[in-house]
Design an enzyme around this catalytic site. Sequence first.
Site, PDB file in Angstrom:
ATOM      1  CG  MET A  27      -2.193   1.679   0.956  1.00 34.87           C
ATOM      2  SD  MET A  27      -3.266   1.332   2.701  1.00 34.87           S
ATOM      3  CE  MET A  27      -3.994   2.425   2.663  1.00 34.87           C
ATOM      4  CG  HIS A  28       2.607   3.493  -3.743  1.00 35.50           C
ATOM      5  ND1 HIS A  28       0.816   3.049  -4.419  1.00 35.50           N
ATOM      6  CD2 HIS A  28       2.719   3.677  -3.270  1.00 35.50           C
ATOM      7  CE1 HIS A  28       2.089   2.420  -5.463  1.00 35.50           C
ATOM      8  NE2 HIS A  28       3.133   2.464  -4.906  1.00 35.50           N
ATOM      9  CD  GLU A 166      -5.546  -4.778  -7.422  1.00 37.54           C
ATOM     10  OE1 GLU A 166      -4.807  -5.400  -7.817  1.00 37.54           O
ATOM     11  OE2 GLU A 166      -6.915  -4.586  -6.133  1.00 37.54           O
ATOM     12  CE1 TYR A 168      -1.395   1.334 -10.325  1.00 36.35           C
ATOM     13  CE2 TYR A 168      -2.123  -0.382  -9.810  1.00 36.35           C
ATOM     14  CZ  TYR A 168      -2.238   0.549  -9.474  1.00 36.35           C
ATOM     15  OH  TYR A 168      -2.903   1.515  -8.289  1.00 36.35           O
ATOM     16  NE  ARG A 216      -3.228  -7.479  -5.382  1.00 34.76           N
ATOM     17  CZ  ARG A 216      -3.757  -7.099  -4.475  1.00 34.76           C
ATOM     18  NH1 ARG A 216      -2.615  -5.956  -4.302  1.00 34.76           N
ATOM     19  NH2 ARG A 216      -4.641  -7.350  -3.922  1.00 34.76           N
ATOM     20  CG  HIS A 254      -6.803   1.417  -9.064  1.00 37.74           C
ATOM     21  ND1 HIS A 254      -7.245   1.423  -7.580  1.00 37.74           N
ATOM     22  CD2 HIS A 254      -5.938   0.801  -8.985  1.00 37.74           C
ATOM     23  CE1 HIS A 254      -6.137   0.693  -7.564  1.00 37.74           C
ATOM     24  NE2 HIS A 254      -5.253   0.840  -7.940  1.00 37.74           N
ATOM     25  CD  GLN A 341     -13.329   9.183   7.579  1.00 39.22           C
ATOM     26  OE1 GLN A 341     -14.706   8.156   7.808  1.00 39.22           O
ATOM     27  NE2 GLN A 341     -13.942  10.154   7.868  1.00 39.22           N
ATOM     28  CB  ALA A 386     -12.349  13.231  21.670  1.00 39.40           C
ATOM     29  CE  LYS A 565     -21.948  23.028   1.071  1.00 39.90           C
ATOM     30  NZ  LYS A 565     -22.690  22.676   2.373  1.00 39.90           N
ATOM     31  N   GLY A 650     -15.614  17.322  18.678  1.00 36.20           N
ATOM     32  CA  GLY A 650     -16.658  17.952  18.574  1.00 36.20           C
ATOM     33  C   GLY A 650     -16.424  19.760  19.375  1.00 36.20           C
ATOM     34  CD  GLU A 656     -15.904  19.579   6.926  1.00 39.55           C
ATOM     35  OE1 GLU A 656     -15.392  18.463   6.689  1.00 39.55           O
ATOM     36  OE2 GLU A 656     -16.977  20.042   6.915  1.00 39.55           O
ATOM     37  CB  ALA A 659     -14.204   9.481  14.018  1.00 37.02           C
TER      38      ALA A 659
HETATM   39  P1  NAP Z   1     -21.736  18.456   7.766  1.00 31.89           P
HETATM   40  O1  NAP Z   1     -21.089  17.241   7.103  1.00 31.89           O
HETATM   41  O2  NAP Z   1     -20.962  19.740   7.922  1.00 31.89           O
HETATM   42  O3  NAP Z   1     -23.084  18.945   6.668  1.00 31.89           O
HETATM   43  C1  NAP Z   1     -23.744  18.908   6.811  1.00 31.89           C
HETATM   44  C2  NAP Z   1     -25.057  19.695   5.816  1.00 31.89           C
HETATM   45  O4  NAP Z   1     -25.916  20.770   6.899  1.00 31.89           O
HETATM   46  C3  NAP Z   1     -24.509  20.890   4.947  1.00 31.89           C
HETATM   47  O5  NAP Z   1     -25.193  19.763   3.895  1.00 31.89           O
HETATM   48  C4  NAP Z   1     -24.873  21.649   5.156  1.00 31.89           C
HETATM   49  O6  NAP Z   1     -25.133  22.305   4.006  1.00 31.89           O
HETATM   50  C5  NAP Z   1     -26.249  21.563   5.814  1.00 31.89           C
HETATM   51  N1  NAP Z   1     -26.950  22.998   6.650  1.00 31.89           N
HETATM   52  C6  NAP Z   1     -25.203  23.440   7.693  1.00 31.89           C
HETATM   53  N2  NAP Z   1     -26.058  24.475   8.284  1.00 31.89           N
HETATM   54  C7  NAP Z   1     -26.983  24.302   7.706  1.00 31.89           C
HETATM   55  C8  NAP Z   1     -28.317  25.465   8.059  1.00 31.89           C
HETATM   56  N3  NAP Z   1     -28.348  26.228   9.389  1.00 31.89           N
HETATM   57  N4  NAP Z   1     -29.503  24.711   7.760  1.00 31.89           N
HETATM   58  C9  NAP Z   1     -29.774  24.433   6.810  1.00 31.89           C
HETATM   59  N5  NAP Z   1     -28.878  23.128   6.504  1.00 31.89           N
HETATM   60  C10 NAP Z   1     -27.565  22.946   7.060  1.00 31.89           C
HETATM   61  O7  NAP Z   1     -22.205  17.271   8.598  1.00 31.89           O
HETATM   62  P2  NAP Z   1     -22.378  16.664   9.184  1.00 31.89           P
HETATM   63  O8  NAP Z   1     -23.461  15.873   8.083  1.00 31.89           O
HETATM   64  O9  NAP Z   1     -24.274  15.969  10.316  1.00 31.89           O
HETATM   65  O10 NAP Z   1     -21.438  15.203   9.747  1.00 31.89           O
HETATM   66  C11 NAP Z   1     -20.306  15.510  10.727  1.00 31.89           C
HETATM   67  C12 NAP Z   1     -19.249  14.960  10.808  1.00 31.89           C
HETATM   68  O11 NAP Z   1     -19.380  13.674  10.620  1.00 31.89           O
HETATM   69  C13 NAP Z   1     -18.425  15.524   9.165  1.00 31.89           C
HETATM   70  O12 NAP Z   1     -18.438  16.160   9.255  1.00 31.89           O
HETATM   71  C14 NAP Z   1     -18.565  14.278   8.091  1.00 31.89           C
HETATM   72  O13 NAP Z   1     -17.456  14.137   7.702  1.00 31.89           O
HETATM   73  C15 NAP Z   1     -18.503  12.902   9.931  1.00 31.89           C
HETATM   74  N6  NAP Z   1     -19.063  11.976   8.834  1.00 31.89           N
HETATM   75  C16 NAP Z   1     -18.219  11.183   8.150  1.00 31.89           C
HETATM   76  C17 NAP Z   1     -19.363  10.615   7.896  1.00 31.89           C
HETATM   77  C18 NAP Z   1     -18.169   9.429   5.919  1.00 31.89           C
HETATM   78  O14 NAP Z   1     -18.324   8.622   5.828  1.00 31.89           O
HETATM   79  N7  NAP Z   1     -16.952   9.984   6.362  1.00 31.89           N
HETATM   80  C19 NAP Z   1     -20.526   9.953   7.564  1.00 31.89           C
HETATM   81  C20 NAP Z   1     -20.601  10.513   8.524  1.00 31.89           C
HETATM   82  C21 NAP Z   1     -20.619  12.009   9.307  1.00 31.89           C
HETATM   83  P3  NAP Z   1     -25.909  23.376   3.116  1.00 31.89           P
HETATM   84  O15 NAP Z   1     -25.069  24.173   4.054  1.00 31.89           O
HETATM   85  O16 NAP Z   1     -25.223  23.704   1.744  1.00 31.89           O
HETATM   86  O17 NAP Z   1     -26.842  23.916   3.476  1.00 31.89           O
HETATM   87 FE1  SF4 Z   2      -7.380   3.181   6.193  1.00 29.98          FE
HETATM   88 FE2  SF4 Z   2     -10.308   3.408   7.587  1.00 29.98          FE
HETATM   89 FE3  SF4 Z   2      -8.874   1.318   7.870  1.00 29.98          FE
HETATM   90 FE4  SF4 Z   2      -7.699   3.262   9.361  1.00 29.98          FE
HETATM   91  S1  SF4 Z   2      -9.167   1.884  10.032  1.00 29.98           S
HETATM   92  S2  SF4 Z   2      -6.420   1.726   7.911  1.00 29.98           S
HETATM   93  S3  SF4 Z   2      -8.396   5.136   8.352  1.00 29.98           S
HETATM   94  S4  SF4 Z   2      -9.842   2.111   6.477  1.00 29.98           S
END
Ligand code: NAP
Ligand code: SF4
Length: 673
Positions: A27-28, A166, A168, A216, A254, A341, A386, A565, A650, A656, A659
């Site tokens: 894995m790179h 893959e 390549y 592989r 890929h 992630q 956290a 947005k 949090g 943003e 975990a």
């Molecule tokens: P988020 O990523 O910040 O998204 C919030 C959404 O709500 C956005 O679509 C935003 O879009 C909208 N929003 C924000 N303020 C608003 C308001 N006042 N009124 C109406 N809409 C509003 O938050 P989240 O979805 O709750 O996720 C939280 C964190 O968990 C994120 O950082 C995410 O990366 C993480 N997470 C990751 C995954 C994953 O699979 N990687 C899965 C779940 C959660 P607009 O402002 O355009 O409306």
């Molecule tokens: Fe990658 Fe998520 Fe596995 Fe860690 S737990 S190695 S970030 S896939």
Amino acid sequence: METLQNVLTPLTVGATVLPNRMVMGAMHTRLETLDRPHERLAAFYAARAAGEIGLILSGGFSPNPEGVMEEGGPLFNGRSQLDEHRVVTRAVHDAGGKIVLQILHAGRYAKVPECVAPSPGKARINSFAPHALSTEEVWRTIGDFVETAALAMEAGYDGVEIMGSEGYLVNEFTAERTNQRTDEFGGSFDARIRFPLEIVRAVRERLGRPPMLIYRISSIDLVEGGMIGLDVAAFARQIEAAGADLINTGVGWHESAVPTIAATVPRAVWRDAIRNVRQAVSIPVMASNRINTPQVAEDLIASGVADLVSMARPLLADPEFAKKTRLGIVDEINTCIACNQACLDRIFTERTATCLVNPRAGREIEFPIGIAAASRRIAVVGGGPAGMAFAINASERGHRVTLFEAEHQVGGQLNLAKAVPGKAEFHEMLRYFRVRLDKLGVTLRLGELATVETLTGEDFDEIVIATGVRPRVPDFPGIDHPKAVSYIDVLTGKVVVGQRVAIIGAGGIGFDVAEFLLGDAQESLDAQAFFRSWGVDVANAVPGGLATAAGHAGTKRSVHMFQRKAEPLGKRLGKSTGWILKAKLRKANIAMTAGASYDAIDDEGLHYTVDGKAHVLPVDHVVLCAGQDSNRDLYEHLRAKGLEPRVIGGADVASELDALRAIDQATRLAVTV
Ligand code: NAP
Ligand code: SF4
């Protein structure tokens, strides 16, 4: 104590004896290129070797400039590069391990203008069109593989792996879809497999024995015009005859439209394609893809699918995977949850890889493990990712930690995540946290809301606030209407939503809720459901193993997602997993509206405006997934009393929040207290 005999049994590969059947797959990490010299890479691999992994396969290095993954990508084609490789091989050997160099020519996936391929034709995932190799250039490329293999020996590697899967270059020669050559390297099946066979023969001849020679193979191509299973088996036999000691298996290209390693893919789902290779040859065969626990590895070996297993991401998650397996403490393994992630999504965006569950991965030098100068009494408030990560890391350093959690269980937002289809692996993360908290003797005060009085009334040296987030409630008329519900109530099952649903907010959680509402939970747990959904014929009776995908099989709910947005929904989802989620939602006809403003929620449904035009969407429920705000009340109250608590996760920054950042921040703080 769980004893897993098969994975722990030594195996002879060619002239080399491996101490167990667990291999760290290639894995790179971008440490190869972004972090020269290679001290960090050496420390990263040495930690895995010290953790008793049977063998390490390096990230792939190209044998020539046109085969690099991208400008400045890993390349090993000259003696001037020997020293930086020696740093790595020496560190691995000193730690008691073995390491093999993977030779990877990216072919038409190389993101460089001079990329090459067996035939003309651009890959869908590359903007550069390849130059078709002349016959003479093919022979020269074979020579380049041999030179790199010879350099690998000089650098101290224990062998080489030829990357033939893959999609390549080597894989492009073997598949009809990318090989329309009319010379001795194209046309018939025998001519298409000649390129890899010549490489294996020539490398073996040059290296002799004992160096390990691994090939592989693509066990199932998952693209149109790929090989069928019978051809894969025949090809594997020829690879054995050409001099390989071991065949590793790859899955998919890929550019394939089928996910192969994401969390949505059931564990060990590719077993039939791998067994097909093993049944064809007498040398050992290695399984790969979505193997993340010793039990899964054991089962693959015990049931005759493979002789050993390759795991890449699980070794990022826990460098001591193999050692803990030997010690019979598998419940203490920090399990890879296949989220991508912190590893793939970071590599794809030009950052060095680390791991969501183990922020030390790739940063072994900056996160030394050690005991603190003095043991202190630390209160941690909040049992989410956290708080738990801090409590564990601080306890490991010898501190006496008390963890307060208002709920009757630890986990915080992780308890929500595990309810989402395709996120069942979060159960493993919770198991790891619980087991470690228990073994380290962290005092858990569950169901207790910590207050200023509790915290100041006891003699804590340090207070760490990890109180997490609260869902953001948008401010518009009707937001308190009974149709409006929080994502928390939906994911915990407190509210069962109706057939017509609007989702406000399209971040990670909005997408999670949409998937949850489709009710496809089985797809990531049941192999047959997965194959049906993604159109896979795992018996590989048709070229590439591609069958017709079934339509969406979940509930017939009508779901409409909104965001304010103007950009396409899901644009910010992880690069390696967002496309999977979007493909699933598209198939289920989920409606998506960007650029919306919300006017009201009432008995009619959701009133909204797009481009100045007002609409009303009749719905039973509106699920609010509008992000979160920090829950900092306790922190502010403590500050008002003149105290200086630390704040992480949090509760520190909600936007943003995920975990990944929470655990990273908690671990960083823990190594400083
Ligand atoms: P988020 O990523 O910040 O998204 C919030 C959404 O709500 C956005 O679509 C935003 O879009 C909208 N929003 C924000 N303020 C608003 C308001 N006042 N009124 C109406 N809409 C509003 O938050 P989240 O979805 O709750 O996720 C939280 C964190 O968990 C994120 O950082 C995410 O990366 C993480 N997470 C990751 C995954 C994953 O699979 N990687 C899965 C779940 C959660 P607009 O402002 O355009 O409306
Ligand atoms: Fe990658 Fe998520 Fe596995 Fe860690 S737990 S190695 S970030 S896939």
